[in-house]
Design an enzyme around this catalytic site. Structure first.
Site, PDB file in Angstrom:
ATOM      1  N   ASN A 208     -66.546  68.721 -18.009  1.00 25.44           N
ATOM      2  CA  ASN A 208     -65.259  68.411 -17.377  1.00 25.44           C
ATOM      3  C   ASN A 208     -64.210  68.273 -18.469  1.00 25.44           C
ATOM      4  OD1 ASN A 208     -65.064  65.509 -18.211  1.00 25.44           O
ATOM      5  ND2 ASN A 208     -66.984  65.427 -17.059  1.00 25.44           N
ATOM      6  N   ASP A 276     -71.201  63.963 -12.072  1.00 21.17           N
ATOM      7  CA  ASP A 276     -71.899  63.376 -10.930  1.00 21.17           C
ATOM      8  C   ASP A 276     -73.215  64.089 -10.649  1.00 21.17           C
ATOM      9  OD1 ASP A 276     -70.040  61.362 -10.305  1.00 21.17           O
ATOM     10  OD2 ASP A 276     -68.663  62.891  -9.544  1.00 21.17           O
ATOM     11  N   LYS A 286     -82.158  81.988 -21.200  1.00 18.34           N
ATOM     12  CA  LYS A 286     -80.827  82.339 -20.700  1.00 18.34           C
ATOM     13  C   LYS A 286     -80.956  83.128 -19.389  1.00 18.34           C
ATOM     14  CE  LYS A 286     -76.662  84.793 -21.933  1.00 18.34           C
ATOM     15  NZ  LYS A 286     -76.130  85.906 -22.698  1.00 18.34           N
ATOM     16  N   PRO A 304     -77.773  59.703 -12.449  1.00 17.86           N
ATOM     17  CA  PRO A 304     -77.744  58.246 -12.258  1.00 17.86           C
ATOM     18  C   PRO A 304     -76.317  57.739 -12.417  1.00 17.86           C
ATOM     19  CG  PRO A 304     -78.678  58.828 -14.405  1.00 17.86           C
ATOM     20  CD  PRO A 304     -78.493  60.115 -13.649  1.00 17.86           C
ATOM     21  N   ASP A 305     -75.930  56.785 -11.583  1.00 18.60           N
ATOM     22  CA  ASP A 305     -74.590  56.188 -11.719  1.00 18.60           C
ATOM     23  C   ASP A 305     -74.744  54.985 -12.658  1.00 18.60           C
ATOM     24  OD1 ASP A 305     -72.228  54.687 -11.422  1.00 18.60           O
ATOM     25  OD2 ASP A 305     -71.840  55.692  -9.510  1.00 18.60           O
ATOM     26  N   PHE A 324     -63.834  52.933 -14.554  1.00 16.08           N
ATOM     27  CA  PHE A 324     -62.604  53.705 -14.401  1.00 16.08           C
ATOM     28  C   PHE A 324     -62.667  54.484 -13.105  1.00 16.08           C
ATOM     29  CE2 PHE A 324     -59.758  53.738 -18.086  1.00 16.08           C
ATOM     30  CZ  PHE A 324     -60.429  52.844 -18.897  1.00 16.08           C
ATOM     31  N   LYS A 338     -63.980  51.858  -4.547  1.00 11.27           N
ATOM     32  CA  LYS A 338     -64.950  52.159  -5.617  1.00 11.27           C
ATOM     33  C   LYS A 338     -65.439  50.876  -6.282  1.00 11.27           C
ATOM     34  CE  LYS A 338     -64.587  56.045  -7.570  1.00 11.27           C
ATOM     35  NZ  LYS A 338     -64.004  57.168  -8.269  1.00 11.27           N
ATOM     36  N   LYS A 342     -69.353  50.074  -6.393  1.00  9.11           N
ATOM     37  CA  LYS A 342     -70.083  50.069  -7.677  1.00  9.11           C
ATOM     38  C   LYS A 342     -70.501  48.659  -8.091  1.00  9.11           C
ATOM     39  CE  LYS A 342     -68.638  54.425  -9.170  1.00  9.11           C
ATOM     40  NZ  LYS A 342     -69.311  55.484  -9.908  1.00  9.11           N
TER      41      LYS A 342
HETATM   42  O1  C5P Z   1     -67.833  57.713  -9.017  1.00  5.04           O
HETATM   43  P1  C5P Z   1     -66.903  58.035 -10.123  1.00  5.04           P
HETATM   44  O2  C5P Z   1     -67.421  59.112 -11.044  1.00  5.04           O
HETATM   45  O3  C5P Z   1     -65.491  58.296  -9.712  1.00  5.04           O
HETATM   46  O4  C5P Z   1     -66.825  56.673 -10.956  1.00  5.04           O
HETATM   47  C1  C5P Z   1     -66.134  56.565 -12.147  1.00  5.04           C
HETATM   48  C2  C5P Z   1     -66.638  55.389 -12.942  1.00  5.04           C
HETATM   49  O5  C5P Z   1     -68.055  55.331 -12.907  1.00  5.04           O
HETATM   50  C3  C5P Z   1     -66.299  55.541 -14.411  1.00  5.04           C
HETATM   51  O6  C5P Z   1     -66.172  54.243 -14.953  1.00  5.04           O
HETATM   52  C4  C5P Z   1     -67.514  56.249 -14.969  1.00  5.04           C
HETATM   53  O7  C5P Z   1     -67.672  56.023 -16.365  1.00  5.04           O
HETATM   54  C5  C5P Z   1     -68.641  55.635 -14.167  1.00  5.04           C
HETATM   55  N1  C5P Z   1     -69.767  56.531 -13.892  1.00  5.04           N
HETATM   56  C6  C5P Z   1     -70.981  56.294 -14.457  1.00  5.04           C
HETATM   57  N2  C5P Z   1     -72.059  57.110 -14.165  1.00  5.04           N
HETATM   58  C7  C5P Z   1     -71.903  58.151 -13.310  1.00  5.04           C
HETATM   59  C8  C5P Z   1     -70.668  58.407 -12.728  1.00  5.04           C
HETATM   60  C9  C5P Z   1     -69.613  57.586 -13.049  1.00  5.04           C
HETATM   61  O8  C5P Z   1     -71.115  55.339 -15.238  1.00  5.04           O
HETATM   62  N3  C5P Z   1     -72.949  58.919 -13.049  1.00  5.04           N
END
Ligand code: C5P
Length: 400
Positions: A208, A276, A286, A304-305, A324, A338, A342
């Site tokens: 990104n 994500d 390749k 993983p979040d 963020f 959010k 979270k």
């Molecule tokens: O869900 P979103 O990507 O918008 O959330 C953004 C926040 O979550 C940011 O603080 C980002 O660093 C964190 N994040 C994370 N792990 C992920 C996705 C987002 O720590 N897989």
């Protein structure tokens, strides 16, 4: 913040010496006492009168100044300071330090001192990159000398590259770190920054547009307040900040491992733009273009979040968890949702729609979402956002 700290400031000969006048002012603003020393070459660039006027103290420059010897010998002068700062440090002064020469007041003080030394080099890019200077840099580092800068940029000599002296405020930050004097001393903070790269095959990946600029500024601002910062960064455009422990990762899963390994911490700031999704099965070779018009199909798995995981930890949860939210519409509503989803304490929300120029730019406009509601910050540079956030973190951890 530096109140009562005595800095012995050695001003070497270089065009950057004019910035040392501002440095004196900035150090004094923060309560430091500055004892100035001008080298003979330094005299050619700034006058003892302006240095003394700003420092509010006599300028020392002569090794055999008998009055000074009677009042305070040069050995004493180098030892009453809490920190020796050399700014600007010329190639010649660095070489003298390596050799342990003592043929003028500045080099004698540097040899006689038992106090930490911080050096801000400034010289022509070729002189900086010369193997001799790089050898001297390594030797001085091994001797325990700390460095701030030099920075990249246009130089007074018309060339471009590393060699510009660090800006006065960067030197002040380095001084604060060297003295362990900030409100976050003793606090450990984990910061994530930059994008992640999710491999498709050995040569392709999904990424990104995050430059890592905001996360880097946050790492720098927290370290400047004295925090021990573990800086977990994906492949960013900007180099990591000085004074932090850098852990380089590529994928979201590596970032997650690095964050968990860095815990426990007092606070965690998740500024990374974590992908994500990742490609469910990374191809080991390749992926070839078949040529019959058929297209590869990528299937995805959720990453993983990290923010949500750390927010829901039991005993190891940092006291303060900051996330963020980069949004393109309904910023406050989405960011508030959010924060709930979270489970973090604060969300710094920003509008990253292309017309704002925020993604990859130098400025940011954020809203801080906390239990108390939404607080809109004026548009400011990412460095200023970072400094404001760092000050708030210090406040929240009860250490400002
Ligand atoms: O869900 P979103 O990507 O918008 O959330 C953004 C926040 O979550 C940011 O603080 C980002 O660093 C964190 N994040 C994370 N792990 C992920 C996705 C987002 O720590 N897989």
């Amino acid at each position: 913040m530096l109140s009562g700290k005595r800095i012995l400031l050695i001003i070497g000969g270089g065009i950057a010496a004019y910035k040392s006048l501002d440095l004196i002012r900035r150090l004094k603003e923060r309560g430091a006492l500055v004892t100035p020393v001008l080298t003979a070459a330094g005299h050619e660039f700034v006058t003892p009168l302006s240095v003394a006027a700003l420092a509010g103290e006599k300028v020392h420059s002569d090794l055999f100044d008998l009055t000074a010897e009677a009042e305070m010998g040069h050995i004493q002068l180098s030892r009453v300071a809490d920190l020796l700062v050399v700014a600007p440090a010329t190639a010649d002064l660095m070489a003298k330090m390596v050799q342990g020469r003592a043929d003028d007041l500045a080099s004698t003080l540097l040899l006689a001192t038992d106090t930490p030394v911080l050096v801000a080099p400034a010289m022509n890019v070729r002189m900086w990159q010369h193997p001799a200077t790089q050898r001297n840099l390594s030797t001085l580092r091994l001797d325990g000398v700390s460095f701030v800068g030099p920075n990249d940029g246009d130089m007074a000599c018309g060339e471009f590259g590393p060699g510009r002296m660090a800006e006065p405020l960067e030197i002040v930050d380095a001084v604060t770190r060297s003295l362990g004097a900030g409100p976050l001393v003793g606090k450990r903070v984990v910061v994530t920054s930059g994008p992640t790269h999710e491999p498709i095959d050995p040569v392709r990946y999904i990424a990104n547009r995050s430059s890592g600029a905001q996360g880097t500024a946050i790492g720098a601002a927290l370290a400047a307040l004295g925090a021990e910062v573990v800086f977990v960064t994906g492949p960013a455009d900007v180099p990591p900040p000085p004074g932090v422990q850098v852990v380089k990762v590529k994928t979201a899963r590596e970032m997650r491992e690095a964050v968990h390994a860095a815990l426990p911490a007092d606070a965690a700031v998740f500024a990374a733009a974590v992908a994500d999704w990742r490609v469910a099965r990374e191809s080991r070779s390749k992926i070839k273009k078949i040529g019959d018009g058929s297209l590869p199909v990528l299937t995805f798995s959720e990453n993983p979040d990290i923010l949500a995981e750390v927010s829901s930890l039991g005993g190891d949860r940092p006291e303060l968890v900051v996330g963020f939210a980069a949004e393109t519409d309904d910023v406050v509503a989405h960011a508030t949702a959010k924060r709930d989803r979270k489970g973090c304490d604060w969300i710094l929300a920003n509008d990253v729609s292309p017309e704002t120029g925020i993604m990859g730019g130098v400025e940011n406009a954020v809203v801080l979402i906390s239990e108390a509601g939404a607080e809109t910050w004026p548009r400011m540079t990412k460095t200023e956002v970072a400094q404001r956030l760092a000050a708030r973190v210090a406040q929240a951890l009860g250490s400002d």
